[in-house]
Design an enzyme around this catalytic site. Structure first.
Site, PDB file in Angstrom:
ATOM      1  N   ASP A   1      49.255  37.128  37.914  1.00 30.76           N
ATOM      2  CA  ASP A   1      49.394  36.076  38.768  1.00 30.76           C
ATOM      3  C   ASP A   1      48.170  35.276  39.279  1.00 30.76           C
ATOM      4  O   ASP A   1      47.008  36.012  39.159  1.00 30.76           O
ATOM      5  CB  ASP A   1      50.224  36.282  39.960  1.00 30.76           C
ATOM      6  CG  ASP A   1      49.696  37.287  40.855  1.00 30.76           C
ATOM      7  OD1 ASP A   1      49.055  38.187  40.413  1.00 30.76           O
ATOM      8  OD2 ASP A   1      49.558  36.959  42.292  1.00 30.76           O
TER       9      ASP A   1
ATOM     10  N   GLU B   1      49.725  40.087  42.746  1.00 33.75           N
ATOM     11  CA  GLU B   1      48.627  40.547  43.516  1.00 33.75           C
ATOM     12  C   GLU B   1      48.147  39.491  44.714  1.00 33.75           C
ATOM     13  O   GLU B   1      47.952  40.215  45.778  1.00 33.75           O
ATOM     14  CB  GLU B   1      47.508  40.905  42.763  1.00 33.75           C
ATOM     15  CG  GLU B   1      46.448  41.705  43.548  1.00 33.75           C
ATOM     16  CD  GLU B   1      45.108  40.927  43.946  1.00 33.75           C
ATOM     17  OE1 GLU B   1      44.371  41.431  44.637  1.00 33.75           O
ATOM     18  OE2 GLU B   1      45.023  39.685  43.825  1.00 33.75           O
TER      19      GLU B   1
HETATM   20 ZN    ZN Z   1      42.293  39.073  41.694  1.00 41.05          ZN
END
Ligand code: ZN
Length: 412
Positions: free
Chosen positions: A81, A176
């Site tokens: 992401d 994340e």
């Molecule tokens: Zn990162």
């Protein structure tokens, strides 16, 4: 290797994988599924084994051992992401060959320039091949540079069976940037002894220390009376909140601290005479100092309870994550091996404490000690983000070198 890296990286950044805090699914956005499935196909195509994708989108794969020695299984992780701070739709990567050290015009019509005047670090990249944005999006080198490097290192090791290594596991993970990365990570299925996130910035970065982190919510109840007849009766909850803050050490705050210095940070204070809510975060690299800070806040609240009534001040304090150093230090050879890998490739390792957390801060406490190594990108999360292909080649070589060193150091 250079063209392979450019080709992979540009194909990954063109997929919009921005995560979304509002979403309750995992991955939080459909674009992440698109890239995760692309990576599954590619892992199979380069000859990786045990390629899996679970119901939450976590991709895992194995490079089998090719040595007689007993080598611990090591893992490499990167996230698919991109940050929520800036758009990742229609990323249009620009390649700058043999960078001359001057201004890079990202977007002529919008007058967006990546200039060494604003970013003096650009001086480090003279002669490099750089990849930039077109000035309208982020690039996504965070963390697609890491994905590219892990994929390229695995493809290289498969093509070069003369390089001996133990079993290597790789994982590509969602979300994340919204702090959910490790939450659904199946550590048992991953089954590695040690891992590295390839999620750092400029060349040489090697990180194994993060903050210990806690959050504290304090609710203070007052008693509102007409001010004309308040004598002996009114309790002003805002003033109790001010009294509480005044008892904390002034210089242990973010605006006065750096390096290994921890802090209490008052995120918000909202209230009136009747009711006030305070929101703190507490941070310290040192576990004892961290615990002392939490105990101090508790002590202050207890004193105020004695003064203003037990039921009128409520403290809710929760730990958020811990310093991965406490889990990595007993396995310090994993940092030493990354250090040695960089040294042997003429890269100067830069070890510094993170004033924050990484996926590794949580993974290390889930039984997988996980330091972080550089990707070669800079200016993450915005339109000036760029990456050096030269340094991405070096990061790829660091991954290869780490797998080699684990084999060399293993008992025959
Ligand atoms: Zn990162």
């Amino acid at each position: 290797m250079k063209n392979e890296i450019i080709e992979r990286f540009t194909s990954y950044v063109k997929v919009d994988t921005q995560s979304n805090e509002e979403s309750e699914t995992c991955p939080s956005t459909p674009g992440q599924w698109t890239l995760l499935h692309m990576l599954v196909d590619e892992l199979k195509a380069i000859g990786m084994e045990e390629v899996t994708i679970d119901e939450n989108g976590y991709v895992m794969a194995t490079l089998p051992s090719n040595t007689e020695k007993e080598v611990p299984t090591i893992g490499f992780l990167a996230h698919v992401d991109t940050a929520t701070d800036f758009t990742g739709t229609n990323v249009n990567p620009q390649i700058v060959e043999d960078y001359d050290g001057n201004d890079i015009v990202l977007n002529d019509s919008l007058h967006i320039v990546l200039s060494p005047q604003d970013f003096p670090n650009l001086a480090n990249y003279k002669g490099h091949t750089l990849i930039t944005t077109d000035g309208t999006t982020l690039l996504g080198a965070d963390n697609k540079a890491g994905i590219t490097e892990i994929m390229t290192a695995m493809a290289y090791l498969i093509k070069h069976p003369e390089i001996k290594h133990g079993k290597v596991r790789v994982a590509f993970t969602p979300d994340e940037e919204i702090g959910r990365g490790p939450q659904k990570f199946d550590v048992t299925a991953f089954n590695a002894k040690y891992a590295y996130t390839v999620d750092g910035g400029p060349i040489g970065e090697l990180e194994y220390e993060s903050f210990n982190a806690a959050g504290a919510k304090i609710t203070i109840k007052g008693n509102n009376i007409h001010p004309g007849s308040a004598k002996g009766k009114m309790v002003n909850s805002v003033k109790i909140a001010m009294e509480l803050q005044s008892k904390l050490p002034v210089e242990e705050a973010p605006e006065y601290t750096e390096g290994y210095e921890g802090f209490y940070h008052l995120l918000s204070l909202n209230g009136d005479v009747e009711l006030t809510k305070m929101n703190y975060i507490i941070r310290d690299h040192d576990k004892e100092k961290f615990n002392a800070k939490k105990a101090n806040l508790e002590q202050i609240v207890n004193e105020l309870k004695v003064k203003y009534g037990e039921k009128n001040i409520i403290l809710e304090m929760n730990d958020q994550y811990y310093n991965m150093k406490d889990k990595i230090e007993p396995e310090m050879h994993i940092v030493d091996i990354a250090y040695e890998a960089m040294k042997s490739l003429d890269i100067e390792p830069i070890i510094s404490p993170i004033r924050g957390g990484t996926d590794g801060s949580q993974l290390s406490y889930m039984g997988l000690p996980t330091p972080n190594i550089f990707t070669g990108g800079e200016n993450f999360h915005g339109k000036y983000e760029f990456t050096s292909v030269d340094n991405m080649i070096k990061a790829t070589n660091v991954i290869i070198e780490i797998t080699k060193l684990f084999e060399e150091k293993a008992e025959a």
